[in-house]
Write an enzyme that holds these catalytic residues in place. Structure first.
Site, short mmCIF file in Angstrom:
data_model
loop_
_atom_site.label_atom_id
_atom_site.label_comp_id
_atom_site.label_asym_id
_atom_site.label_seq_id
_atom_site.Cartn_x
_atom_site.Cartn_y
_atom_site.Cartn_z
N ASP A 201 13.04 -14.16 42.85
CA ASP A 201 12.13 -14.94 41.68
C ASP A 201 12.43 -15.40 39.95
O ASP A 201 12.01 -15.52 39.51
CB ASP A 201 10.98 -13.63 41.82
N GLU A 284 23.45 -1.66 39.47
CA GLU A 284 24.40 -2.72 39.24
C GLU A 284 25.48 -1.86 38.31
O GLU A 284 26.75 -2.44 38.59
CB GLU A 284 24.00 -3.83 37.51
C1 UGA Z 1 14.71 -5.79 38.49
C2 UGA Z 1 15.59 -5.32 37.83
O1 UGA Z 1 15.45 -6.85 36.90
C3 UGA Z 1 16.70 -6.64 38.91
O2 UGA Z 1 18.08 -7.18 38.11
C4 UGA Z 1 17.41 -6.00 39.73
O3 UGA Z 1 17.45 -6.16 41.02
C5 UGA Z 1 15.76 -5.92 40.81
O4 UGA Z 1 14.70 -4.95 39.61
C6 UGA Z 1 16.32 -4.17 41.93
O5 UGA Z 1 15.79 -3.09 42.05
O6 UGA Z 1 17.25 -4.53 42.03
P1 UGA Z 1 11.97 -6.74 38.96
O7 UGA Z 1 11.96 -7.84 38.74
O8 UGA Z 1 11.51 -5.83 38.42
O9 UGA Z 1 14.21 -7.09 39.17
O10 UGA Z 1 12.45 -7.03 40.47
P2 UGA Z 1 12.14 -7.62 42.16
O11 UGA Z 1 12.34 -9.39 41.41
O12 UGA Z 1 11.22 -7.42 42.48
O13 UGA Z 1 12.96 -7.24 43.20
C7 UGA Z 1 14.56 -8.27 43.15
C8 UGA Z 1 15.03 -8.43 44.35
O14 UGA Z 1 14.91 -7.04 45.90
C9 UGA Z 1 14.56 -9.12 44.68
O15 UGA Z 1 14.81 -10.77 45.31
C10 UGA Z 1 12.91 -9.76 45.65
O16 UGA Z 1 12.87 -10.13 46.79
C11 UGA Z 1 14.45 -7.46 45.95
N1 UGA Z 1 12.89 -7.27 47.21
C12 UGA Z 1 11.92 -6.62 45.80
C13 UGA Z 1 13.24 -6.87 48.18
O17 UGA Z 1 13.71 -7.76 49.23
N2 UGA Z 1 12.01 -5.83 48.93
C14 UGA Z 1 10.97 -5.57 48.18
O18 UGA Z 1 10.59 -4.46 48.50
C15 UGA Z 1 11.45 -5.62 46.96
MN MN Z 2 12.19 -10.32 39.68
#
Ligand code: UGA
Ligand code: MN
Length: 369
Positions: A201, A284
């Protein structure tokens, strides 16, 4: 004295209960008395004129509400060179360019395909890319498969469901299974090139890929829109790393966002056993520690970390996916096919509103496709 009386009379009209003796004690009365002073009046007029000027300069007065900027006054570097922009990839022969392997965790939701469309079309502008898409699911998501069918990019799709014990947590380590699966795929196939954890995203400027392309060990750069601080970045001064500007206040050796670094694949393979820990907020840092690097190993990019080429955006889902489309009024129409392109809410309590019948045009006419 005549003036004072006139003005007082005006104020008396609004408060009929007051008697002349009571007016002496009213603060309003005394203010009015001062206003009769020509000096005070002059001051008021000057203030009013200044206010008017301030307002006129804040809001442009022309009817189109446009604000014209004189280009000569802009402080940008060398605007005149815009006609001959530098190519993003200076190397012409693609065979000489190291491969980039973005690892993207993704999961089914209303905005998934919209986010992946933006991401994939950014990647289509970048040479020598092999996209590793890791889906957080036990079964392949049909909408994702439809999307991949038309994708004009080299890619590998891996199913990487988050283990149930982490799914149950209030603060889930999102995308960890995905990223570890990507690391394993790169290691097992002994790839050469650079790996980048690319959340699905975020918003990526294609220049970030050229910054990371020649990474020897680990390269880093700022990420915009991270926490209240609006940016997350290594702090550099005179060629030294002073620390980390990052609003996520937990103790880390590398306080950097997921989108702010890339790794040389062969370096990662040689270190061996590199994984991302299932620890919310420490993903990270844990990964970078596993690489056993010191601060001196980091290659700081984006013009000494002065440019922002990645933004930590989050998509607002403007739709919760009402299943209205399954209403039988739409049987036999194109909506039956559109239905297979969107994610509908699985919630049971949606009402299928029959008043939508009113939207169907009664008149008969033929359409041109
Ligand atoms: C926060 C941090 O700012 C990111 O740098 C970090 O990668 C992420 O959390 C994390 O926890 O790994 P945020 O925007 O809150 O980012 O997280 P999301 O964008 O909702 O999820 C991070 C990635 O994991 C996305 O590519 C999303 O598609 C994926 N994701 C999320 C899953 O594969 N499964 C889930 O249930 C939720
Ligand atoms: Mn995100």
């Amino acid at each position: 004295a005549v003036d004072t009386r006139l003005m007082c009379q005006h104020s008396f009209q609004t408060s009929p209960a007051s008697s002349p003796s009571a007016t002496k004690t009213l603060p309003f009365h005394s203010v009015m008395k001062h206003r009769s002073n020509p000096l005070v009046l002059l001051l008021l007029v000057v203030t009013a004129i200044m206010l008017l000027f301030a307002i006129m300069h804040t809001y442009p007065t022309d009817s189109l509400n446009q604000h014209y900027v004189n280009p000569d006054r802009l402080q940008l570097d060398l605007i005149s060179q815009r006609q001959d922009p530098k190519p993003v990839s200076p190397v012409r022969d693609l065979a000489d360019l190291p491969m980039i392997y973005p690892i993207t965790p993704t999961y089914g939701r209303s905005a998934q395909i919209a986010d992946l469309t933006r991401l994939s079309q950014t990647l289509m502008l970048v040479p020598n890319i092999h996209w590793i898409i890791c889906e957080d699911s036990w079964t392949p998501n049909r909408l994702l498969q439809l999307f991949l069918k038309d994708l004009k990019l080299n890619f590998t799709l891996i199913l990487t469901p988050m283990p149930a014990k982490y799914r149950r947590l209030k603060k889930q380590p999102k995308g960890c299974t995905a990223r570890n699966a990507g690391l394993k795929w790169l290691t097992d196939s002994n790839k050469d090139g650079v790996l980048y954890f690319m959340d699905d995203d975020n918003t990526y400027d294609i220049r970030v890929f050229e910054e990371m392309r020649w990474t020897q060990r680990v390269s880093m750069w700022p990420v915009g829109l991270v926490t209240e601080l609006a940016v997350s970045s290594p702090i550099l001064k005179n060629g030294h790393l002073l620390g980390w500007y990052d609003g996520y206040m937990i103790k880390r050796k590398f306080a950097i966002d997921m989108a702010g670094f890339a790794t040389n694949v062969q370096f990662m393979i040689k270190v061996g056993g590199v994984e991302m820990p299932y620890m919310h907020g420490l993903e990270e840092d844990g990964y970078l520690r596993a690489l056993k690097i010191g601060y001196g190993d980091i290659e700081f990019k984006a013009d000494g970390c002065t440019k922002i080429y990645v933004w930590h955006t989050r998509t607002q889902w403007s739709s919760r996916g009402s299943p209205m489309i399954i209403n039988s009024h739409y049987d036999g129409t194109n909506l039956r096919k559109l239905q297979s392109r969107i994610m509908l809410s699985s919630r049971q309590n949606w009402k299928i509103n029959s008043s939508y019948e009113a939207w169907l045009i009664k008149e008969q006419f033929s359409i041109h496709n």
